[in-house]
Design an enzyme around this catalytic site. Structure first.
Site, short mmCIF file in Angstrom:
data_model
loop_
_atom_site.label_atom_id
_atom_site.label_comp_id
_atom_site.label_asym_id
_atom_site.label_seq_id
_atom_site.Cartn_x
_atom_site.Cartn_y
_atom_site.Cartn_z
N LYS A 22 -10.34 2.32 -6.29
CA LYS A 22 -10.73 1.95 -5.21
C LYS A 22 -10.07 2.54 -3.67
CE LYS A 22 -9.65 -2.39 -3.49
NZ LYS A 22 -9.47 -2.28 -1.90
N ASN A 23 -8.94 2.31 -3.99
CA ASN A 23 -8.01 2.65 -2.78
C ASN A 23 -7.92 4.25 -2.47
OD1 ASN A 23 -7.77 0.18 -2.01
ND2 ASN A 23 -5.81 -0.11 -2.92
N ARG A 92 -11.31 -4.03 4.58
CA ARG A 92 -10.09 -3.47 5.71
C ARG A 92 -10.47 -1.88 5.89
NH1 ARG A 92 -5.99 -4.39 8.78
NH2 ARG A 92 -4.30 -2.77 8.76
N CYS A 116 -9.12 -8.36 2.45
CA CYS A 116 -8.40 -9.69 1.87
C CYS A 116 -7.50 -10.28 2.90
CB CYS A 116 -7.66 -9.12 0.53
SG CYS A 116 -8.48 -8.79 -0.60
N ARG A 121 -2.57 -8.61 9.28
CA ARG A 121 -3.00 -7.15 9.03
C ARG A 121 -3.50 -6.60 10.42
NH1 ARG A 121 -6.34 -6.85 3.45
NH2 ARG A 121 -5.35 -4.53 3.54
N PRO A 122 -2.64 -6.44 11.35
CA PRO A 122 -3.02 -5.84 12.60
C PRO A 122 -3.34 -4.52 12.57
CG PRO A 122 -0.77 -6.25 12.75
CD PRO A 122 -1.28 -6.77 11.34
N ILE A 123 -4.00 -3.85 13.68
CA ILE A 123 -4.07 -2.39 13.50
C ILE A 123 -3.29 -1.59 14.67
CG2 ILE A 123 -6.11 -2.25 12.23
CD1 ILE A 123 -7.79 -1.97 14.78
N ASP A 124 -2.24 -2.31 15.08
CA ASP A 124 -1.64 -1.47 16.34
C ASP A 124 -0.63 -0.30 16.15
OD1 ASP A 124 0.01 -3.22 14.24
OD2 ASP A 124 1.68 -2.94 15.74
N LEU A 125 -0.62 -0.17 14.72
CA LEU A 125 -0.02 1.25 14.40
C LEU A 125 -0.99 2.31 14.52
CD1 LEU A 125 2.42 0.25 11.38
CD2 LEU A 125 3.00 0.58 14.00
N ASP A 305 0.10 -4.67 -4.71
CA ASP A 305 -1.08 -4.97 -5.40
C ASP A 305 -0.97 -5.46 -6.70
OD1 ASP A 305 -3.27 -2.34 -3.77
OD2 ASP A 305 -2.28 -4.41 -3.01
N ARG A 397 -15.12 -6.71 -5.26
CA ARG A 397 -14.89 -6.04 -4.14
C ARG A 397 -14.12 -4.68 -4.74
NH1 ARG A 397 -11.67 -7.40 0.41
NH2 ARG A 397 -11.78 -5.24 0.80
C1 EPZ Z 1 -3.75 -0.71 1.77
O1 EPZ Z 1 -4.00 -1.57 2.91
C2 EPZ Z 1 -4.53 -0.99 0.46
N1 EPZ Z 1 -6.04 -1.28 0.87
C3 EPZ Z 1 -3.97 -2.37 0.22
O2 EPZ Z 1 -4.89 -2.75 -1.07
C4 EPZ Z 1 -2.29 -2.30 -0.17
O3 EPZ Z 1 -1.98 -3.77 -0.32
C5 EPZ Z 1 -1.79 -1.65 1.00
O4 EPZ Z 1 -2.32 -0.42 1.69
C6 EPZ Z 1 -0.35 -1.53 0.77
O5 EPZ Z 1 -0.17 -0.49 -0.19
C7 EPZ Z 1 -6.73 -0.18 0.87
O6 EPZ Z 1 -6.26 1.01 0.56
C8 EPZ Z 1 -8.29 -0.33 1.27
P1 EPZ Z 1 -0.78 -1.22 5.16
P2 EPZ Z 1 -3.62 -1.47 4.26
O7 EPZ Z 1 -1.31 -0.65 6.52
O8 EPZ Z 1 -3.77 0.00 4.69
C9 EPZ Z 1 1.23 -3.90 8.40
C10 EPZ Z 1 -6.00 -3.94 -2.55
O9 EPZ Z 1 -5.84 -5.46 -2.99
N2 EPZ Z 1 0.64 -3.48 9.35
O10 EPZ Z 1 0.27 -0.25 4.51
O11 EPZ Z 1 -4.11 -2.47 5.17
C11 EPZ Z 1 0.37 -4.80 7.77
O12 EPZ Z 1 0.06 -6.17 8.24
C12 EPZ Z 1 -5.58 -3.99 -1.18
O13 EPZ Z 1 -6.75 -3.18 -2.98
C13 EPZ Z 1 0.76 -3.50 10.61
O14 EPZ Z 1 1.50 -4.30 11.13
O15 EPZ Z 1 -1.88 -1.58 4.05
C14 EPZ Z 1 1.10 -5.09 6.27
O16 EPZ Z 1 2.20 -6.28 6.50
C15 EPZ Z 1 -4.89 -5.18 -0.51
N3 EPZ Z 1 0.27 -2.81 11.75
C16 EPZ Z 1 1.71 -3.83 6.31
O17 EPZ Z 1 1.87 -3.15 7.49
C17 EPZ Z 1 -0.88 -1.85 11.33
O18 EPZ Z 1 -1.34 -1.03 12.28
C18 EPZ Z 1 1.18 -3.05 5.16
O19 EPZ Z 1 -0.17 -2.62 5.50
C19 EPZ Z 1 -0.99 -1.44 10.16
C20 EPZ Z 1 -0.41 -1.98 9.00
#
Ligand code: EPZ
Length: 420
Positions: A22-23, A92, A116, A121-125, A305, A397
Site C-alpha cells: 500500500k505505502n 493521507r 488515520c 499529522r501536519p504538512i508543514d515540512l 505501523d 483501506r
Molecule cells: C507514512 O505516513 C505512512 N503512510 C504511514 O503509514 C507511516 O506510519 C508513516 O509514513 C511513518 O512511517 C503512507 O505512506 C501513506 P511521516 P506519513 O510524514 O508520510 C510528522 C499506515 O498505517 N510530520 O513520516 O504521514 C507527523 O505528524 C500509515 O500504513 C510533521 O510534523 O508519515 C508524524 O508525527 C499510517 N510535519 C511524523 O512526522 C510534516 O509536514 C512522521 O510522519 C510531516 C510529518
C-alpha cells in the site's frame, strides 16, 4: 458500520503470497501524472486507498484501466488541478498530488489530507520545502491554493525524516530546474521503491536509502512498466497472526532485508524464523515471551505501523514489554479496545506497558484506524469465543480482503457490511 465476525481459537498457518505494498503504490500513483506517457503498474493491491487514488486520477482527467492486478494510467490529458475535499480527506497520501500537480501543471488546489487519526499529522515540512523551491501557497477556507511559475532546485533540510515530505519533494523536484538535495530524508523501503519508479521514467536521482537524496531535474519523463513490491506491513501482520495463534506460516514475497527490525522483535518474543530466496517462514513458540522493550522510529528502526500488531501479540506473552511510540503522538487508540478483551496494558505518555495475561476473551470492539483495526482482529483470533470488530472500513483501506486471507490460513473470519 461494517464489522468482522471472528471466532477465536483457530490456528493461523500454511502458505500465503503477500500482496503489493500500500505505502509503495500510493506515491507511485501520484507520480504517474509526471509523465504524459502511459504507466503500467503490476502486482497492485486491491484496497480502498488504491480505489480512492484512481478516483483522484480520473478527477484530474487521467484514463485508468484495470486488468487483474495491473493498472494502466494514461495522464496525457490533465483537465483539472483541483482535488475535491471529499476525496482528499479520505487518505493521507492525497497530499502527494500537491507535488505531482505542481511539477506537471504548476498549479494545484487541495484541502487538508485525511488518513488515520493517529496524531495531528501536519504538512508543514512539505509546505516549507515547497516554498523554498518557488511555490506560492495561499490557504483559503482550509484549501491550499498553490502556484509554481518556476520550480528551482534547492537544498532542503528536513527537521524530521518525514516519509510523506520526502516523497512530495521528490515528486516536485524531478522536473524542477537544477539540483535539489534533501538532507535528513526518509530511508524507508517505500522511498527506495518510489525512486526506482521515477528512475524507470527517466528521472535522475541518487542516494535512495540514505539520509541524503540528490535529484537532477530533467525536462520530461517517459512512461514505464513497474512491479509493486510486496507489502512489508501486511507480511508482518500475517506473521503476528500466526504467532498469536500458535501457528506456523510461510510467506512468499517479503524481502527480509526490509523487515529486519520487525523480525528481530518476533525472535525476541520466542518465534523461530527461517528464510530462503522466496520468503519467510515463522514457527510459533509454545509460550510467547516479552521481557524486553521496543521503540518505534524512522527506518531502519522498528516501524510504527507494526506497533499495534506486535502489541496485540504481546498481550498473551509471558512477561512485560514496554512499547514506546516515538513517531505519532496518538497511536495507542487500540489499547482501550484490547483491554476490553482482557489485555493488561497501561499507558504513560508515549509509552505503553504490556503485561502478559493468560487469555483474551472475545468481545465487541471498535477499530479507529487501519493498523489498530488489524491489531483487534489479531487479538480476536486468539481470544476465547467470538468477537465483532467494528470499523471494517479502516482495515479495508490497507488490507486486501483480510477476512479471506485469514480464512484460507485457517481462521474463522467473516466480513459483514451494512450500507456505510
Ligand atoms: C507514512 O505516513 C505512512 N503512510 C504511514 O503509514 C507511516 O506510519 C508513516 O509514513 C511513518 O512511517 C503512507 O505512506 C501513506 P511521516 P506519513 O510524514 O508520510 C510528522 C499506515 O498505517 N510530520 O513520516 O504521514 C507527523 O505528524 C500509515 O500504513 C510533521 O510534523 O508519515 C508524524 O508525527 C499510517 N510535519 C511524523 O512526522 C510534516 O509536514 C512522521 O510522519 C510531516 C510529518
Amino acid at each position: 458500520m461494517g464489522y468482522y465476525l471472528v471466532e477465536g481459537g483457530h490456528t493461523i498457518g500454511g502458505e500465503f503470497v503477500v500482496r503489493g505494498s500500500k505505502n509503495a503504490i500510493l506515491p507511485i500513483l501520484a507520480a504517474s501524472i509526471l509523465t504524459q506517457d502511459e504507466v503500467v503498474l503490476d502486482n497492485c493491491p486491491d484496497i480502498a486507498d488504491v480505489k480512492t487514488s484512481i478516483e483522484i486520477l480520473q478527477q484530474l482527467g487521467c484514463v485508468v484501466k484495470q486488468e487483474g492486478r495491473s493498472l494502466m494510467i494514461d495522464s496525457s490529458t490533465i483537465v483539472q488541478t483541483c482535488i475535491p475535499e471529499y476525496m482528499v480527506c479520505k487518505m493521507r497520501s492525497s497530499v502527494l498530488y500537491l507535488g505531482a500537480l505542481l511539477a506537471r501543471m504548476h498549479h494545484a488546489e487541495i484541502g487538508h489530507p485525511g488518513g488515520c487519526e493517529i496524531g495531528r499529522r501536519p504538512i508543514d515540512l512539505h509546505l516549507r520545502a515547497f516554498e523554498k523551491m518557488g511555490v506560492h501557497i495561499k490557504e483559503e477556507d482550509h484549501i491550499f491554493c498553490c502556484d509554481a511559475p518556476v520550480l528551482l532546485g534547492y537544498h532542503i533540510y528536513l527537521e524530521y525524516p518525514s516519509v510523506g515530505a520526502t516523497e512530495n519533494i521528490l515528486l516536485l523536484s524531478v522536473r524542477a530546474e537544477g539540483t535539489t538535495v534533501i538532507h535528513n530524508a526518509a530511508r524507508e523501503p517505500e522511498i527506495i521503491t518510489l525512486v526506482r519508479f521515477l528512475r524507470a521514467c527517466g528521472a535522475e536521482i541518487y542516494g535512495e536509502g540514505t539520509p541524503t537524496l540528490m535529484i537532477e531535474g530533467v525536462r520530461r519523463l517517459h512512461g514505464a512498466y513497474f512491479t509493486i513490491p510486496f507489502d512489508r506491513i501486511e507480511a508482518g501482520t500475517l506473521l503476528c497472526a500466526s504467532a498469536i495463534t500458535g501457528g506456523n506460516i510461510y510467506l512468499y514475497g517479503p524481502e527480509r532485508q526490509y523487515m529486519e527490525s520487525t523480525l528481530e522483535v518476533l525472535k525476541q518474543a520466542g518465534c523461530l524464523l527461517r528464510y530462503d530466496e522466496e520468503g519467510i517462514y515463522l514457527q510459533s513458540p509454545k509460550q510467547l515471551l516479552s521481557d524486553f522493550s521496543v521503540a518505534t522510529g524512522p527506518y531502519p528502526a522498528f516501524p510504527t505501523d507494526m506497533q499495534p500488531l506486535v502489541m496485540s501479540l504481546l498481550t498473551l506473552a509471558k512477561g512485560t514489554c514496554i512499547m514506546s511510540e516515538t513517531v505519532f503522538e496518538a497511536r495507542f487508540r487500540h489499547v482501550e479496545q484490547l483491554c476490553h478483551m482482557g489485555a493488561n496494558i497501561q499507558i504513560h505518555g508515549r509509552n505503553a506497558a504490556v503485561f502478559g495475561v493468560e487469555r483474551l476473551l472475545g468481545a465487541d470492539v471498535v477499530a479507529e484506524d487501519l493498523r489498530g483495526g488489524a491489531a483487534l482482529i489479531l487479538a480476536a483470533l486468539a481470544a476465547e469465543g467470538k468477537s465483532k470488530v467494528f470499523g471494517s472500513r479502516y482495515v479495508e483501506r490497507g488490507y486486501e480482503n483480510i477476512e479471506d486471507a485469514l480464512a484460507c490460513l485457517g481462521g474463522r473470519v467473516h466480513l459483514y457490511k451494512k450500507d456505510e
